[in-house]
Enzyme design. Structure first.
Site, PDB file in Angstrom:
ATOM      1  CG  HIS A  97      -1.804   1.054   1.072  1.00 62.97           C
ATOM      2  ND1 HIS A  97      -1.646   2.416   1.427  1.00 62.97           N
ATOM      3  CD2 HIS A  97      -3.220   0.842   0.975  1.00 62.97           C
ATOM      4  CE1 HIS A  97      -2.739   3.014   1.331  1.00 62.97           C
ATOM      5  NE2 HIS A  97      -3.837   2.217   0.997  1.00 62.97           N
ATOM      6  CB  CYS A 113      -3.956   3.693  -2.273  1.00 59.73           C
ATOM      7  SG  CYS A 113      -5.288   4.616  -1.302  1.00 59.73           S
ATOM      8  CG  HIS A 162      -7.109   0.667  -1.429  1.00 58.81           C
ATOM      9  ND1 HIS A 162      -6.587   0.918  -0.129  1.00 58.81           N
ATOM     10  CD2 HIS A 162      -7.609  -0.667  -1.431  1.00 58.81           C
ATOM     11  CE1 HIS A 162      -6.428  -0.066   0.528  1.00 58.81           C
ATOM     12  NE2 HIS A 162      -7.227  -1.224  -0.181  1.00 58.81           N
ATOM     13  CG  ASP A 173      -9.630   3.753   0.371  1.00 61.94           C
ATOM     14  OD1 ASP A 173      -9.708   3.152   1.597  1.00 61.94           O
ATOM     15  OD2 ASP A 173      -8.409   4.449   0.422  1.00 61.94           O
ATOM     16  CG  HIS A 174     -10.690   6.381   3.711  1.00 65.67           C
ATOM     17  ND1 HIS A 174      -9.483   7.149   3.965  1.00 65.67           N
ATOM     18  CD2 HIS A 174     -10.271   4.964   4.006  1.00 65.67           C
ATOM     19  CE1 HIS A 174      -8.615   6.471   4.498  1.00 65.67           C
ATOM     20  NE2 HIS A 174      -8.941   5.105   4.414  1.00 65.67           N
ATOM     21  CE1 TYR A 197     -12.015   1.176   5.069  1.00 69.81           C
ATOM     22  CE2 TYR A 197     -10.855   2.675   6.648  1.00 69.81           C
ATOM     23  CZ  TYR A 197     -10.851   1.821   5.416  1.00 69.81           C
ATOM     24  OH  TYR A 197      -9.651   1.848   4.760  1.00 69.81           O
TER      25      TYR A 197
HETATM   26  C1  DNO Z   1      -6.548   2.950   5.392  1.00 70.35           C
HETATM   27  C2  DNO Z   1      -6.052   1.813   4.633  1.00 70.35           C
HETATM   28  C3  DNO Z   1      -4.666   1.559   5.211  1.00 70.35           C
HETATM   29  C4  DNO Z   1      -4.193   0.042   4.824  1.00 70.35           C
HETATM   30  C5  DNO Z   1      -2.687  -0.099   5.303  1.00 70.35           C
HETATM   31  C6  DNO Z   1      -2.364  -1.312   4.347  1.00 70.35           C
HETATM   32  O1  DNO Z   1      -7.746   3.045   5.352  1.00 70.35           O
HETATM   33  O2  DNO Z   1      -5.946   1.908   3.562  1.00 70.35           O
HETATM   34  O3  DNO Z   1      -4.718   1.335   6.726  1.00 70.35           O
HETATM   35  O4  DNO Z   1      -4.793  -0.885   5.140  1.00 70.35           O
HETATM   36  O5  DNO Z   1      -1.903   0.761   4.956  1.00 70.35           O
HETATM   37  O6  DNO Z   1      -1.476  -1.992   5.280  1.00 70.35           O
END
Ligand code: DNO
Length: 343
Positions: free
Chosen positions: A198, A236, A263, A308-309, A322
């Protein structure tokens, strides 16, 4: 592309049965959340977790994350012990038939924000980051309530770690990452697992700590450290997109086949090292989501993707970033975009 959704386990305020109702979501992204970094995952623990997911009519598609112990990132003499434990966990993941493991190599702090509930004009709230505000955070009392950070360190433990990292510049961190990958990638290969690092979030140094997975050159260097398909990337958009110098579609086109997980999140860059998270569609943020998804399609991406978020909308309370609602909207938007690109 397979649409997936993150679930934080039985303690997650968003239940699996609601996730199951998000159109198109079949896969779950999850981890054995409560194990401390370095503790090997057991078959039994994984089966219990997988059973919950299967019982809800879903499939455990991605492990996010298996945390990497700080001693590995610091290159300390006992790192082999933690690397061995990490390898045992990867073997269990492979034995369970889960094809992707997401992990990160950020010193001490995973994703970091300075504001968990920034009010937006439409009445929703979003996660935000401002480098000036970060510099005002006092770490002498430990990680305390630092927004976004999952693991807690008291003042003494955090102080010791920060001191240890004074010896680690970017090149040393790269060396320690290479050392780690040289050992874990062959194990992942034999276990049938693809590793997906990531990117650092935000993609610049924080609290004086080095951060190295920040741009296109870094991703190319990463995949070159061990030249195996098992050594790949979580693309991401929110992390990389916080730096306007990053040309996301170009990055996808360069490392395409090594992207094992996507992501998708939008951020609106509002100043120098300052941004807040935004609804997923391109027009609300600085990420051209359509161009990124087109690049993923053109390079043959067929792996898991997750919204993602999200913001907090419709009065939802819960884990910042989340909640269910805005991520569900994101999942549907991303599928619509993908479908449109298929035409
Ligand atoms: C945040 C996530 C990160 C991710 C880690 C992977 O929301 O995208 O915390 O899980 O960095 O190791």
């Amino acid at each position: 592309m397979r649409m997936t959704f993150r679930w934080f386990g039985p303690g997650d305020p968003v239940p699996l049965r609601y996730i199951r109702q998000v159109p198109g979501v079949e896969g779950i992204v999850s981890a054995l959340q409560d194990l401390p970094p370095g503790e090997p995952w057991t078959r039994e623990g994984m089966e219990r977790h997988a059973d919950l997911i299967t019982a809800a009519g879903l499939r455990w598609d991605v492990v996010e994350s298996i945390p990497v112990h700080e001693d590995v990132k610091l290159g300390r003499p006992d790192r082999n012990r933690w690397i061995d434990a990490w390898c045992r966990s990867v073997e269990q993941v492979g034995a369970m038939g889960i094809p992707v493991v997401c992990y990160n190599f950020m010193p001490i702090f995973d994703w970091t924000r300075t504001e968990l509930a920034l009010p937006l004009p439409d009445g929703s709230t979003a996660l935000a980051y401002d480098d000036d505000a970060l510099r005002r955070i006092d770490l002498s009392r430990g990680t305390g309530d630092l927004p976004g950070w999952a693991a807690a360190y008291d003042a003494q433990a955090l102080g010791a770690l920060l001191t240890a990292y004074q010896q680690i510049d970017e090149e040393r961190l790269w060396e320690n990452l290479a050392y780690f990958l040289e050992r874990v990638v062959p194990v992942a290969e034999s276990a049938g697992v693809r590793l997906a690092i990531h990117p650092d979030d935000p993609p610049w140094p924080i609290f004086g700590l080095p951060r190295i997975i920040t741009d296109g050159a870094a991703l190319e260097r990463l995949v070159g450290l061990v030249d195996s398909p098992a050594n790949g990337v979580t693309f991401c958009t929110g992390s990389l997109g916080a730096d306007p110098a990053n040309d996301l579609p170009a990055m996808v086109r360069r490392i395409g086949p090594r992207i094992h997980f996507a992501h998708c999140r939008n951020v609106l860059v509002t100043g120098e090292r300052r941004f807040h998270e935004a609804p997923h569609p391109s027009r609300f943020g600085s990420v051209d989501m359509r161009a990124v998804l087109r690049a993923l399609r053109d390079t043959g991406f067929d792996g898991p993707m997750r919204p993602d978020h999200g913001r907090m909308i419709w009065g939802e309370q819960g884990r910042p970033g989340y909640g269910l609602y805005d991520r569900a909207l994101g999942a549907v938007y991303l599928q619509g975009l993908w479908e449109g690109l298929e035409g």
